[in-house]
Design a protein around this motif. Structure first.
Motif, PDB file in Angstrom:
ATOM      1  N   HIS A 192      -3.796   3.588 -18.291  1.00 58.96           N
ATOM      2  CA  HIS A 192      -5.243   3.738 -17.385  1.00 58.96           C
ATOM      3  C   HIS A 192      -6.429   2.764 -18.209  1.00 58.96           C
ATOM      4  CE1 HIS A 192      -3.770   6.858 -14.744  1.00 58.96           C
ATOM      5  NE2 HIS A 192      -4.688   6.714 -13.891  1.00 58.96           N
ATOM      6  N   LEU A 193      -6.207   2.846 -19.553  1.00 55.93           N
ATOM      7  CA  LEU A 193      -6.917   2.017 -20.271  1.00 55.93           C
ATOM      8  C   LEU A 193      -6.706   0.513 -20.090  1.00 55.93           C
ATOM      9  CD1 LEU A 193      -6.905   3.972 -23.746  1.00 55.93           C
ATOM     10  CD2 LEU A 193      -8.928   3.778 -22.571  1.00 55.93           C
TER      11      LEU A 193
ATOM     12  N   LEU B 191      -5.198  14.228  -8.851  1.00 56.27           N
ATOM     13  CA  LEU B 191      -4.960  12.842  -8.486  1.00 56.27           C
ATOM     14  C   LEU B 191      -3.755  12.315  -8.650  1.00 56.27           C
ATOM     15  CD1 LEU B 191      -8.458  11.719  -9.548  1.00 56.27           C
ATOM     16  CD2 LEU B 191      -8.138  12.423  -7.234  1.00 56.27           C
ATOM     17  N   MET B 192      -2.976  12.981  -9.657  1.00 53.97           N
ATOM     18  CA  MET B 192      -1.858  12.359 -10.284  1.00 53.97           C
ATOM     19  C   MET B 192      -0.880  11.918  -9.268  1.00 53.97           C
ATOM     20  SD  MET B 192      -2.257  11.211 -13.475  1.00 53.97           S
ATOM     21  CE  MET B 192      -0.352  11.235 -13.791  1.00 53.97           C
TER      22      MET B 192
ATOM     23  N   ALA C 133       1.235   5.931  -4.865  1.00 51.79           N
ATOM     24  CA  ALA C 133       0.323   4.682  -4.581  1.00 51.79           C
ATOM     25  C   ALA C 133       0.615   3.761  -5.598  1.00 51.79           C
ATOM     26  CB  ALA C 133      -1.015   4.851  -4.520  1.00 51.79           C
ATOM     27  N   ARG C 134       0.990   4.024  -6.776  1.00 54.13           N
ATOM     28  CA  ARG C 134       1.792   3.118  -8.080  1.00 54.13           C
ATOM     29  C   ARG C 134       0.455   2.167  -8.372  1.00 54.13           C
ATOM     30  NH1 ARG C 134       6.380   3.403  -9.482  1.00 54.13           N
ATOM     31  NH2 ARG C 134       6.014   1.276 -10.749  1.00 54.13           N
ATOM     32  N   LYS C 135      -0.722   3.124  -8.573  1.00 52.70           N
ATOM     33  CA  LYS C 135      -1.836   2.499  -9.109  1.00 52.70           C
ATOM     34  C   LYS C 135      -2.596   3.527  -9.939  1.00 52.70           C
ATOM     35  CE  LYS C 135      -3.708   1.787  -5.135  1.00 52.70           C
ATOM     36  NZ  LYS C 135      -4.739   1.522  -3.781  1.00 52.70           N
ATOM     37  N   PRO C 136      -3.686   3.117 -10.597  1.00 54.20           N
ATOM     38  CA  PRO C 136      -4.390   4.196 -11.361  1.00 54.20           C
ATOM     39  C   PRO C 136      -5.078   5.241 -10.573  1.00 54.20           C
ATOM     40  CG  PRO C 136      -4.839   1.971 -12.165  1.00 54.20           C
ATOM     41  CD  PRO C 136      -4.092   1.796 -11.069  1.00 54.20           C
TER      42      PRO C 136
END
Length: 343
Positions: free
Chosen positions: A21-22, A291-292, A298-301
């Protein structure tokens, strides 16, 4: 440009999720980012790449696995060196030095040096060649500095503003070489006994590695070798909040939260009089458990989730909160980096 290794002697605190995420948040803020997976478990790599990409990178030759070749070959070139394990393979086989890696561009201005489970084979070489480096053995120092040199070559290719390094949860030879290649170390922690014990082990070990590298190895190293400085400066820590309300941690966790500043001060920074109210906590990241699963599918942050991904109603509001939290975290890390470089 600087590098940050995220490391905790205890696993399972959300370290790799934090790196992922960073990396995306820095990219969103207009930075060029290089993420490096030096954990043989390769969880960061599997967060960025799907199974077909991984099967290609890891040379999975199972004939039952059908590649989408037109998609794969648009991203990867046949015969390329893509993973850290492939880069050090000549050293493991005794046939040569490192090979230059082709960083994978996973998004605009965001590159990844992928990991590989095969990297664990490099552990013995790193362990065996640590002590000979004290006597200035060029071969030993080339092996110990392999990760540093791989990262430096990638830096020259993509010119990142920041390098984020994911490191496994142990104090073995792979992690020693990985941390030596980093300018700073950021420590994700859980509020529990195991993280406190991890700090007690990690702090003295980092100081020992730094002292031996800077005062023994570098002073006797042959001229002309490209070696890391071995700074590994502690940047601070991030508390990874367990599954509870952020403003009301349960009593069982509160007592560990209160002890972390003193343990960090004493064992990581080696202060004789540890302070209960030290300011080395960079942030507390709340639990985003709801959210995880959506982010994984969705393969996104998590902070990039949209209604089409299933983020509806209060969940969408939580996504916006997540975005603000990580935006704030990046700003605080940048402030610490500026302070550390200034010192």
């Amino acid at each position: 440009m600087t590098s940050v290794a995220l490391f905790n002697n205890k696993g399972g605190v959300g370290k790799t999720t934090l790196v992922y995420h960073l990396a995306h948040m820095y990219q969103k803020r207009g930075k060029r980012v290089l993420a490096v997976d030096l954990d043989p478990q390769s969880n960061l790599t599997s967060s960025f790449l799907d199974e077909e990409d991984l099967a290609f990178l890891w040379d999975e030759s199972d004939p039952t696995f059908l590649f989408r070749q037109e998609a794969l070959f648009s991203r990867f070139d046949l015969g390329g060196v893509w993973t850290v394990a492939q880069a050090v393979e000549p050293i493991v086989r005794g046939t040569g030095d490192i090979q230059e890696v082709d960083p994978v561009e996973v998004a605009d201005d965001l590159w990844l040096i992928p990991g590989d489970l095969e990297l664990s084979r490099f552990e013995d070489e790193l362990s065996t060649n640590w002590a000979p480096g004290f006597a200035g053995s060029e071969k030993a120092l080339r092996i110990t500095s392999a990760f540093h040199r791989i990262i430096q070559q990638a830096r020259q290719r993509v010119e990142p503003d920041i390098v984020l390094i994911d490191v496994g949860p142990n104090l073995g030879a792979i992690n020693r070489a990985a941390l030596l290649s980093s300018d700073t170390v950021l420590m994700p922690l859980a509020a529990d006994l195991f993280s406190l014990r991890g700090l007690r082990n990690l702090g003295p070990t980092l100081r020992d590695w730094r002292d031996k590298w800077q005062n023994v190895v570098l002073s006797s190293a042959p001229q002309g070798l490209e070696l890391p400085s071995g700074d590994m400066w502690p940047l601070g820590y991030v508390i990874m909040q367990p599954g509870m309300r952020l403003d009301r941690p349960v009593q069982a966790y509160q007592r560990w939260l209160e002890r972390i500043p003193m343990v960090y001060d004493r064992f990581v920074l080696d202060h004789d009089s540890p302070a209960r109210d030290s300011d080395h906590e960079i942030a507390t990241i709340r639990n985003y458990r709801s959210l995880m699963p959506l982010a994984h599918d969705a393969r996104k942050p998590m902070f990039d989730l949209r209604t089409a991904d299933g983020a509806l109603g209060s969940t969408l509001a939580f996504v916006r909160t997540c975005y603000r939290d990580f935006e704030d975290l990046v700003e605080k890390i940048d402030a610490r980096l500026a302070q550390t470089v200034g010192e």
